[in-house]
Enzyme design. Sequence first.
Site, PDB file in Angstrom:
ATOM      1  N   SER A  25       0.855  -1.215   0.081  1.00  0.00           N
ATOM      2  CA  SER A  25       0.204  -0.210   0.055  1.00  0.00           C
ATOM      3  C   SER A  25       0.889   1.150  -0.177  1.00  0.00           C
ATOM      4  O   SER A  25       1.739   1.517   0.991  1.00  0.00           O
ATOM      5  CB  SER A  25      -0.865   0.003   1.172  1.00  0.00           C
ATOM      6  OG  SER A  25      -1.470   1.261   1.331  1.00  0.00           O
ATOM      7  N   HIS A  81      -1.046  -1.268  -4.222  1.00  0.00           N
ATOM      8  CA  HIS A  81      -2.418  -0.720  -3.784  1.00  0.00           C
ATOM      9  C   HIS A  81      -2.431   0.676  -3.585  1.00  0.00           C
ATOM     10  O   HIS A  81      -1.527   1.244  -2.650  1.00  0.00           O
ATOM     11  CB  HIS A  81      -2.573  -1.520  -2.360  1.00  0.00           C
ATOM     12  CG  HIS A  81      -3.722  -1.611  -1.605  1.00  0.00           C
ATOM     13  ND1 HIS A  81      -4.686  -2.300  -2.305  1.00  0.00           N
ATOM     14  CD2 HIS A  81      -4.455  -0.551  -0.947  1.00  0.00           C
ATOM     15  CE1 HIS A  81      -5.961  -2.008  -1.510  1.00  0.00           C
ATOM     16  NE2 HIS A  81      -5.581  -1.006  -0.590  1.00  0.00           N
ATOM     17  N   ASP A  99      -4.736   3.798  -1.970  1.00  0.00           N
ATOM     18  CA  ASP A  99      -5.679   4.063  -1.194  1.00  0.00           C
ATOM     19  C   ASP A  99      -6.366   5.595  -1.675  1.00  0.00           C
ATOM     20  O   ASP A  99      -5.806   6.145  -1.554  1.00  0.00           O
ATOM     21  CB  ASP A  99      -5.785   4.059   0.356  1.00  0.00           C
ATOM     22  CG  ASP A  99      -5.266   2.648   0.788  1.00  0.00           C
ATOM     23  OD1 ASP A  99      -6.098   1.826   0.577  1.00  0.00           O
ATOM     24  OD2 ASP A  99      -4.064   2.428   1.018  1.00  0.00           O
ATOM     25  N   MET A 119      -9.024   8.239  -0.836  1.00  0.00           N
ATOM     26  CA  MET A 119      -9.900   8.712   0.146  1.00  0.00           C
ATOM     27  C   MET A 119     -10.380  10.013  -0.110  1.00  0.00           C
ATOM     28  O   MET A 119      -9.400  10.918  -0.386  1.00  0.00           O
ATOM     29  CB  MET A 119      -9.115   8.506   1.606  1.00  0.00           C
ATOM     30  CG  MET A 119      -8.498   7.116   1.797  1.00  0.00           C
ATOM     31  SD  MET A 119      -7.758   7.040   3.650  1.00  0.00           S
ATOM     32  CE  MET A 119      -7.044   5.505   3.583  1.00  0.00           C
ATOM     33  N   HIS A 151      -8.304   1.070  -4.291  1.00  0.00           N
ATOM     34  CA  HIS A 151      -9.203   0.887  -3.541  1.00  0.00           C
ATOM     35  C   HIS A 151      -9.979   2.130  -2.930  1.00  0.00           C
ATOM     36  O   HIS A 151      -9.361   2.993  -2.602  1.00  0.00           O
ATOM     37  CB  HIS A 151      -8.548   0.210  -2.008  1.00  0.00           C
ATOM     38  CG  HIS A 151      -9.461  -0.027  -1.072  1.00  0.00           C
ATOM     39  ND1 HIS A 151      -8.852  -0.112   0.254  1.00  0.00           N
ATOM     40  CD2 HIS A 151     -10.703   0.016  -0.947  1.00  0.00           C
ATOM     41  CE1 HIS A 151      -9.997  -0.143   1.183  1.00  0.00           C
ATOM     42  NE2 HIS A 151     -11.136   0.117   0.264  1.00  0.00           N
ATOM     43  N   MET A 191     -12.167   4.526  -1.052  1.00  0.00           N
ATOM     44  CA  MET A 191     -12.698   4.777   0.191  1.00  0.00           C
ATOM     45  C   MET A 191     -13.534   5.940  -0.083  1.00  0.00           C
ATOM     46  O   MET A 191     -13.011   7.210   0.596  1.00  0.00           O
ATOM     47  CB  MET A 191     -11.803   4.563   1.175  1.00  0.00           C
ATOM     48  CG  MET A 191     -11.278   3.335   1.642  1.00  0.00           C
ATOM     49  SD  MET A 191     -10.169   2.897   2.738  1.00  0.00           S
ATOM     50  CE  MET A 191      -8.784   3.082   1.466  1.00  0.00           C
ATOM     51  N   MET A 193     -11.737  -5.641   5.048  1.00  0.00           N
ATOM     52  CA  MET A 193     -11.052  -4.630   5.988  1.00  0.00           C
ATOM     53  C   MET A 193     -10.588  -5.442   7.201  1.00  0.00           C
ATOM     54  O   MET A 193     -11.632  -5.848   7.769  1.00  0.00           O
ATOM     55  CB  MET A 193     -11.721  -3.251   6.229  1.00  0.00           C
ATOM     56  CG  MET A 193     -11.833  -2.536   4.785  1.00  0.00           C
ATOM     57  SD  MET A 193     -10.173  -2.308   3.920  1.00  0.00           S
ATOM     58  CE  MET A 193      -9.325  -1.243   5.238  1.00  0.00           C
ATOM     59  N   GLY A 243      -3.685   4.391   7.911  1.00  0.00           N
ATOM     60  CA  GLY A 243      -2.789   3.451   7.847  1.00  0.00           C
ATOM     61  C   GLY A 243      -2.155   3.181   9.501  1.00  0.00           C
ATOM     62  O   GLY A 243      -2.174   3.940  10.091  1.00  0.00           O
ATOM     63  N   GLY A 244      -1.332   2.031   9.651  1.00  0.00           N
ATOM     64  CA  GLY A 244      -0.793   1.941  10.824  1.00  0.00           C
ATOM     65  C   GLY A 244      -1.709   1.352  12.087  1.00  0.00           C
ATOM     66  O   GLY A 244      -1.200   1.479  13.157  1.00  0.00           O
ATOM     67  N   ASP A 281      -6.975  -6.214   4.180  1.00  0.00           N
ATOM     68  CA  ASP A 281      -6.223  -4.819   4.153  1.00  0.00           C
ATOM     69  C   ASP A 281      -6.378  -4.214   5.464  1.00  0.00           C
ATOM     70  O   ASP A 281      -7.418  -4.077   5.971  1.00  0.00           O
ATOM     71  CB  ASP A 281      -6.850  -4.002   3.333  1.00  0.00           C
ATOM     72  CG  ASP A 281      -6.289  -2.577   3.041  1.00  0.00           C
ATOM     73  OD1 ASP A 281      -5.465  -2.275   3.754  1.00  0.00           O
ATOM     74  OD2 ASP A 281      -6.692  -1.909   2.336  1.00  0.00           O
ATOM     75  N   SER A 284       2.205  -0.227   6.251  1.00  0.00           N
ATOM     76  CA  SER A 284       3.551   0.271   7.161  1.00  0.00           C
ATOM     77  C   SER A 284       4.527  -1.078   7.194  1.00  0.00           C
ATOM     78  O   SER A 284       5.786  -0.826   7.436  1.00  0.00           O
ATOM     79  CB  SER A 284       2.983   0.363   8.478  1.00  0.00           C
ATOM     80  OG  SER A 284       2.189   1.340   8.405  1.00  0.00           O
TER      81      SER A 284
END
Length: 220
Positions: free
Chosen positions: A8, A32, A34, A36, A65, A67, A136, A143-144, A174, A197
């Site tokens: 990611s 990947h 993300d 958002m 992905h 979101m 998910m 993240g993290g 994920d 991460s």
Amino acid sequence: MTVQISPSLLASDFARLADEAERVSDVADWLHVDVMDGHFVPNLTIGLPVVEALLRHARLPLDCHLMIEDPDRWAPSYAEAGARNVTIHAEAASAPVRTLRAIRAAGARAGLAINPATPVEPYADLLPEVDMLLLMTIDPGFGGQPFLDIVLPKLRRARNLVQAAGGAVWLQVDGGVTDETIVRCAEAGADVFVAGSAVFGSADPAASVQALRAAAAGVS
């Protein structure tokens, strides 16, 4: 089981996206991305213009992905731009069948994501419309976060549903994927693993991808 790793870029250096992508290009299966919008999730990352720019430089196929609110409007554009997989959230889509078919018609694999608190069974009838089901393993947005063990029983149920439908659908996880949690996810039936991460937070992202793949592939 064929293991696929999708690092990611959310955990990478956004000022050096092309360089970060190149660091894992020889060892990963996907990148990947993300997307958002600050509405569906409480974070704002990147959108279609950055994805289009990344597509001109990345050697790996993009796993986008989304979101975002209103994926019915925006998802086909990511497929048309050249993303090889486009995943929408079940919680956000108003017309999931139409949107999933539009993604496929534009030449991409179609993915359906569900959040940790969302049951998988109501979406069993949509499996013929998807190429990948994403569970998910954290609440989406940042993240993290630590891995949510409560998703593992749902992952096992999802694997059973996929097998009952013919087994052609990839099962992706994920969130909080590490050398240790990837084993539990693989044991529960996942075959595509997103790791942020654990990859880009390490000194050697390529070696981390290889370690993750070896851990998952070791599950019988």
